[in-house]
Write an enzyme that holds these catalytic residues in place. Structure first.
Site: not given
Length: 410
Positions: A37-38, A152-153
């Site tokens: 996860d960013m 983003d994941e």
DNA sequence: TCTGGGGTCCTAGGACCC
DNA sequence: TCTGGGGTCCTAGGACCC
């Protein structure tokens, strides 16, 4: 996204197989799933192009007019939250902005009250997509069994790697930070997707957490039930009304009780997630189900008085959906419209066509037939157009529809 | 100073067919 | 004439996620 990721129904079905004598009976003995996860992704992307904003409270979610301007001396001037006017919610807040209580999905006007001096930037999806691609390529360099779950994941199945879990987590983080020239992520590594997702959040930002089944009572059960993917605001409220606040509270309830209160499917699912059970596979490919475009107007529009403005928006949305379909190579059999009135009540109408279409003209025709079925009782806040039941032109489904049509006309 | 945009999946009722 | 189920498709709404 994909079909199985957030479906408790599908999860329950598979678990039933496992308990019985279904085909999924023999699972690999030891699965290891990573969730990556960013950290504050959109804000971090913006920081990489505006490094002078490092350490400054900043939010993403403005309009194009909020873009920074360059002054004669070459320095940039940024818009402040206090000057924001209009509708909308924040997409992201930097960690500095979060200290003021600002959160993503918060109405921008509310955020402006909490942190008037914070910098606001417009969303720049092109930039985020670029970094997203680099991030996912970096993860793929460690294991190519990846499930996309957003910009983003990702989930990543690392069962086949021989390194120990800590080495894998560190490798993932290093690969991402190098590929994106400095963007950090948080990694969770666990025996399944449910626990991997929970664990990636435990040491944010820029951390990693390894969870095993033995950690369930000590580290998972104290967490809020709402941390579980699939327990949203409504379910959480219902759980709270029974005195269930943590995952541990949930785990204390018997399965029949949960089924009685929450239904066969959801109740059984609650029981399993509370005990850390989840055998959904990492799904590396899925076909899209629908494509849609929608817009919220700057002011609420009247169906008759603002006819022209509505018509322009309607045509633009149809054109966009048609362009999206063409670009991705799909046609649609189900066209729908969505309207949100000034009181936030949302209505939808859709129509299934005899054969799949994709061009803007057919789309407009189908969509306007849907709109005609809506009673325009209030002024309109939002208008959306959606294409569902997708197929590829020339595919079996598409050919079958065409054949049916020909028969009818003979 | 209310509440974006793009998705997925589930439920439930009615139509229709066998 | 009356009385049934089951299966599938269609439509509308809603929960949830990023």
């Amino acid at each position: 996204m994909n079909a199985t990721n957030r479906s408790h129904g599908a999860l329950v079905k598979r678990l039933e197989f496992k308990d019985g004598c279904g085909p999924d009976r023999k699972l690999p003995p030891m699965r290891r799933i990573a969730h990556i996860d960013m950290d504050a992704f959109f804000a971090s992307c913006e920081l990489s192009q505006y490094p002078e904003l490092r350490g400054v409270p900043m939010v993403v979610g403005g309009r194009r007019s909020d873009a920074p301007t360059v002054k004669p001396d070459g320095t940039r001037e940024f818009a402040r939250l206090r000057d924001y006017v209009g509708r909308g919610v924040l997409t992201t807040a930097s960690y500095e902005a979060r200290k003021f209580g600002v959160r993503s999905a918060m109405p921008t006007m509310t955020a402006a009250r909490l942190a008037p001096d914070a910098i606001i930037l417009p969303v720049n999806f092109e930039l985020y997509r670029k970094h997203s691609r680099l991030f996912k390529e970096a993860v793929a360099s460690v294991s190519s069994v990846i499930e996309d779950i957003g910009i983003d994941e990702v989930y990543c199945d690392v069962s086949m790697l021989e390194d120990d879990s800590e080495t894998i987590a560190r490798r993932l983080k290093t690969a991402v930070v190098e590929a994106t020239s400095g963007l950090t992520c948080s990694v969770g590594l666990a025996p399944n997707k449910l626990l991997a997702k929970l664990s990636s959040e435990m040491q944010k930002p820029d951390g990693f957490t390894i969870l095993t089944m033995e950690d369930l009572p000590g580290r998972v059960w104290p967490m809020a039930a709402s941390k579980i993917n699939g327990i949203g605001p409504k379910a959480n409220e219902r759980l709270a009304s029974f005195g269930i606040d943590t995952i541990g509270d949930l785990a204390e309830r018997e399965e029949p009780w949960l089924i009685e209160k929450f239904g066969r499917s959801y109740g059984a699912w609650l029981y399993r997630v509370a005990h850390g059970l989840d055998d959904r596979p990492v799904v590396t490919y899925s076909e899209p189900v629908s494509m849609s475009r929608e817009t919220t107007f700057e002011r609420d529009l009247h169906a008759v008085r603002d006819r022209e403005e509505l018509g322009t928006a309607f045509k633009a949305l149809c054109d966009q959906v048609a362009a999206d379909l063409a670009r991705k190579g799909y046609v649609s059999k189900k066209i729908g419209v969505k309207l949100r009135f000034d009181d936030f009540k949302t209505v939808t109408r859709d129509v299934t066509l005899p054969s799949a279409i994709g061009d803007a003209r057919s789309l407009r025709k189908a969509a306007s037939s849907c709109i005609k079925r809506i009673d325009m009782v209030r002024t309109i806040r939002l208008l959306g157009i959606k294409a569902g039941t997708l197929s590829r032109p020339g595919s079996v489904e598409d050919a079958e529809d065409s054949a049916q049509l020909e028969l009818k006309f003979e």
